[in-house]
Motif scaffolding. Structure first.
Motif, PDB file in Angstrom:
ATOM      1  N   ASP A 181     -28.759   2.816  24.039  1.00 21.24           N
ATOM      2  CA  ASP A 181     -27.648   2.272  24.816  1.00 21.24           C
ATOM      3  C   ASP A 181     -27.661   0.766  24.625  1.00 21.24           C
ATOM      4  N   ILE A 182     -27.004   0.014  25.508  1.00 17.92           N
ATOM      5  CA  ILE A 182     -26.977  -1.439  25.318  1.00 17.92           C
ATOM      6  C   ILE A 182     -28.376  -2.046  25.475  1.00 17.92           C
ATOM      7  N   MET A 183     -29.182  -1.483  26.361  1.00 13.96           N
ATOM      8  CA  MET A 183     -30.545  -1.987  26.525  1.00 13.96           C
ATOM      9  C   MET A 183     -31.399  -1.642  25.311  1.00 13.96           C
ATOM     10  N   GLY A 184     -31.253  -0.423  24.819  1.00 15.65           N
ATOM     11  CA  GLY A 184     -32.003  -0.025  23.632  1.00 15.65           C
ATOM     12  C   GLY A 184     -31.619  -0.830  22.409  1.00 15.65           C
ATOM     13  N   ARG A 185     -30.311  -1.109  22.295  1.00 15.37           N
ATOM     14  CA  ARG A 185     -29.841  -1.917  21.160  1.00 15.37           C
ATOM     15  C   ARG A 185     -30.364  -3.345  21.260  1.00 15.37           C
ATOM     16  N   ALA A 186     -30.381  -3.896  22.474  1.00 15.47           N
ATOM     17  CA  ALA A 186     -30.917  -5.248  22.669  1.00 15.47           C
ATOM     18  C   ALA A 186     -32.390  -5.304  22.263  1.00 15.47           C
ATOM     19  N   LYS A 187     -33.125  -4.254  22.578  1.00 19.21           N
ATOM     20  CA  LYS A 187     -34.543  -4.211  22.231  1.00 19.21           C
ATOM     21  C   LYS A 187     -34.732  -4.181  20.712  1.00 19.21           C
ATOM     22  N   THR A 188     -33.929  -3.365  20.027  1.00 15.93           N
ATOM     23  CA  THR A 188     -34.065  -3.286  18.560  1.00 15.93           C
ATOM     24  C   THR A 188     -33.676  -4.604  17.896  1.00 15.93           C
ATOM     25  N   ILE A 189     -32.655  -5.272  18.434  1.00 15.36           N
ATOM     26  CA  ILE A 189     -32.254  -6.574  17.890  1.00 15.36           C
ATOM     27  C   ILE A 189     -33.376  -7.588  18.082  1.00 15.36           C
TER      28      ILE A 189
END
Length: 233
Positions: A181-189
């Motif tokens: 989700d947006i949190m998971g995407r932020a973590k990968t970035i």
């Protein structure tokens, strides 16, 4: 590593993170729609005092309301495969995908919390109104739909709005089971670029905007439903 925070990196992250907002919304929509249905079923069981089911429902609601969301998420994600894999002879994790475990968890959680809201709203309405409807020739369903439900909605609306805000916030936990989700995407970035602050600041802003928007919508709905109430009183 350069500057701790840079606006150019912040703006670059916007098109990378915003598309994953659809995952967050899908979790909230599924949890709300099916949570409302489950909550109403639970309330019906409680009001009718169905033997066995009534006691089971109390334990379920108490557990869901008394344990952290993260614990529930982990129990569903690891517990369902532990129970079903030996029976079905397959890997449920691979068949379902992580997001489906998130759906199940949030639906079960919302069903419990919304049932408490609905039950309080219904029981706050004097039973004499139901008796009056029945004595006037209305069926039990007509009495509920025409007399009880409108008053229940008015009473349940403010806590329902607060619950929805909490649902959006709790949805940020799903990245812990592999849902992007947006949190998971932020973590990968952050992991890929070694610059985490810009991505997380953007996520914070998104959640703040959503929370304020939801509160504003329910505030206006509540005002609209209570319009003229003060003058009448």
């Amino acid at each position: 590593m350069g500057k701790l925070f840079a606006w150019d990196r912040f703006y670059e992250n916007i098109p990378k993170i915003l598309p994953y907002l659809s995952v967050t919304f899908s979790i909230v929509v599924y949890a709300t729609v099916f949570g409302v249905l489950l909550g109403m079923v639970i309330v019906l069981v409680q009001i009718k005092k169905i033997p066995g089911l009534s006691q089971l429902v109390k334990v379920y609601v108490s557990f869901m309301r008394g344990t952290p969301m993260l614990v529930q998420l982990m129990l569903v994600y690891y517990g369902i495969p532990a129970l079903l894999d030996p029976v079905l002879g397959t890997k449920i994790n691979r068949e379902w995908g992580a997001v489906n475990f998130a759906y199940v968890t949030f639906i079960l959680n919302q069903g419990a919390f919304l049932s408490a809201i609905f039950y309080s709203a219904i029981t706050s309405i004097p039973y004499g109104q139901t008796e009056a409807g029945l004595s006037a020739g209305l069926t039990e369903f007509q009495t509920f739909y025409r007399i009880v439900l409108p008053q229940m909605v008015k009473t349940a609306l403010p806590p329902f709005g607060s619950d929805l805000v909490g649902l959006f916030q709790n949805s940020s936990l799903v990245f812990l089971i592999g849902v992007t989700d947006i949190m998971g995407r932020a973590k990968t970035i952050g992991t890929a670029t070694k610059h985490v602050l810009e991505a997380y600041v953007l996520v914070v802003i998104i959640y703040i905007v959503i929370s304020l928007s939801v509160r504003l919508v329910f505030f206006r709905l509540n005002n609209k439903m209570n319009y003229g109430k003060e003058e009448i009183g």
